[in-house]
Design a protein around this motif. Structure first.
Motif, short mmCIF file in Angstrom:
data_model
loop_
_atom_site.label_atom_id
_atom_site.label_comp_id
_atom_site.label_asym_id
_atom_site.label_seq_id
_atom_site.Cartn_x
_atom_site.Cartn_y
_atom_site.Cartn_z
N LYS A 112 0.83 -1.20 0.00
CA LYS A 112 0.00 0.00 0.00
C LYS A 112 0.87 1.25 0.00
N ARG A 113 0.30 2.32 -0.52
CA ARG A 113 1.03 3.54 -0.76
C ARG A 113 0.58 4.64 0.19
N GLU A 114 1.54 5.46 0.62
CA GLU A 114 1.20 6.64 1.42
C GLU A 114 2.06 7.81 0.97
N LYS A 115 1.43 8.95 0.83
CA LYS A 115 2.20 10.12 0.47
C LYS A 115 2.90 10.70 1.69
N ARG A 116 4.12 11.13 1.46
CA ARG A 116 4.90 11.76 2.52
C ARG A 116 5.67 12.93 1.95
N LEU A 117 6.16 13.76 2.85
CA LEU A 117 7.07 14.81 2.40
C LEU A 117 8.48 14.41 2.77
N LEU A 118 9.36 14.60 1.83
CA LEU A 118 10.75 14.21 2.04
C LEU A 118 11.49 15.37 2.68
N GLY A 119 12.32 15.08 3.68
CA GLY A 119 13.11 16.12 4.32
C GLY A 119 12.34 16.85 5.40
N GLU A 120 12.96 17.86 5.96
CA GLU A 120 12.37 18.63 7.05
C GLU A 120 11.13 19.37 6.57
N PRO A 121 10.06 19.31 7.33
CA PRO A 121 8.86 20.08 6.97
C PRO A 121 9.22 21.56 6.96
N GLY A 122 8.68 22.25 6.02
CA GLY A 122 8.97 23.68 5.92
C GLY A 122 10.26 23.97 5.18
N ASN A 126 11.68 21.42 2.83
CA ASN A 126 11.66 20.75 1.54
C ASN A 126 10.25 20.25 1.29
N PHE A 127 9.76 20.50 0.10
CA PHE A 127 8.39 20.11 -0.17
C PHE A 127 8.27 18.95 -1.15
N GLN A 128 9.37 18.27 -1.35
CA GLN A 128 9.32 17.15 -2.28
C GLN A 128 8.40 16.05 -1.76
N GLU A 129 7.42 15.73 -2.57
CA GLU A 129 6.50 14.67 -2.18
C GLU A 129 7.02 13.32 -2.65
N ILE A 130 6.90 12.34 -1.79
CA ILE A 130 7.28 10.98 -2.18
C ILE A 130 6.14 10.03 -1.84
N ILE A 131 6.23 8.82 -2.32
CA ILE A 131 5.23 7.81 -2.00
C ILE A 131 5.93 6.63 -1.36
N VAL A 132 5.61 6.41 -0.10
CA VAL A 132 6.28 5.32 0.60
C VAL A 132 5.41 4.07 0.56
N TYR A 133 6.07 2.95 0.57
CA TYR A 133 5.39 1.67 0.40
C TYR A 133 5.51 0.81 1.65
N SER A 134 4.44 0.06 1.91
CA SER A 134 4.53 -0.95 2.96
C SER A 134 3.75 -2.18 2.53
N LEU A 135 4.13 -3.28 3.13
CA LEU A 135 3.54 -4.55 2.75
C LEU A 135 2.17 -4.71 3.40
N THR A 136 1.21 -5.21 2.65
CA THR A 136 -0.09 -5.55 3.22
C THR A 136 -0.05 -7.00 3.71
#
Lengths: 132, 132
Positions: free
Chosen positions: A70-80, A82-92
């Motif tokens: 499953k996928r979850e959106k996250r922000l990469l780096g320190e909030p405020g 860096n605003f690079q959005e990434i999609i992290v994965y985890s096993l169901t």
DNA sequence: CAATGAACACTATGTTCATTC
DNA sequence: GAATGAACATAGTGTTCATTG
């Protein structure tokens, strides 16, 4: 997943990447696409193999469609910062099962192919054949 | 022949068959297409690999275009008894050179791929990873 | 500009059809 | 009917273009 049992010539790259990704996602939560990509490219560099970003993403998409991850959106780096959005994965849970199945099938497949390649070396680079 | 150095994922089936065919044609004169085919299918059976007739013929055609082998028509079986026409192959001088080059390249390629597949086994079926 | 993704393009290979003895 | 070959079709994967934050 029976499409990966297809006793052909060599393994499909997709199935190979799936093996790595499933196991990586299981081991370490919070991994994301381009991170997997650069990690794998680094790991495989000395073997002359460099997967493309598209093939890697397509594999992740397929795993998602299969309900394995499953996928979850996250922000990469320190909030405020860096605003690079990434999609992290985890096993169901289902992914856990699929991983076990895929691991099992791929082990057989990898060994089959290693056997085939070794045979080619034996057959074509073996001891000098006697003449007559 | 530099198209077979292409450090990708796995070796191309065509290059693999070329390796076998060049060496077979060198070893034993008078071999022909469908004979090579059934021989190879038998040899590879236990490895779950069964090349198709078209791929085999295409490889022979490519070797012919490359000037590596030459073709001669023959009749199979007793004259007057059987009129099946076959095409037997033999290595040209240029083919002998190409064989040496191809053998050399393919050895590296086969070993590279074996290495990659073995790595996948080590990486994904290795000792249980310690937790934390 | 990095990460993600889609669209498009191409190559390798398989499936089917054809021909000839 | 066996051997050869061509034509056609598909799959797998790479290259290029697009989007978004």
């Amino acid at each position: 997943m029976s499409k990966y049992e297809n006793r052909g010539f060599m393994p499909k790259q997709r199935a190979f990447l799936k093996l790595y990704l499933l196991n990586k996602i299981k081991e370490k939560k919070g991994g994301y696409g381009s991170q997997f990509l650069t990690d794998l490219q680094k790991e495989f560099k000395q073997y002359g193999y460099s997967p493309t970003h598209t093939e890697l993403y397509k594999t992740l998409h397929e795993l998602t469609r299969d309900g394995a991850v499953k996928r979850e959106k996250r922000l990469l780096g320190e909030p405020g910062v860096n605003f690079q959005e990434i999609i992290v994965y985890s096993l169901t849970d289902e992914g856990q099962e699929q991983l076990e199945i895929h691991n099992k099938l791929m082990k057989v497949e990898l060994e089959r192919c290693i056997g085939l390649l070794n045979k080619a070396i034996r057959d074509n680079y073996g001891p000098i054949k006697k003449k007559a």
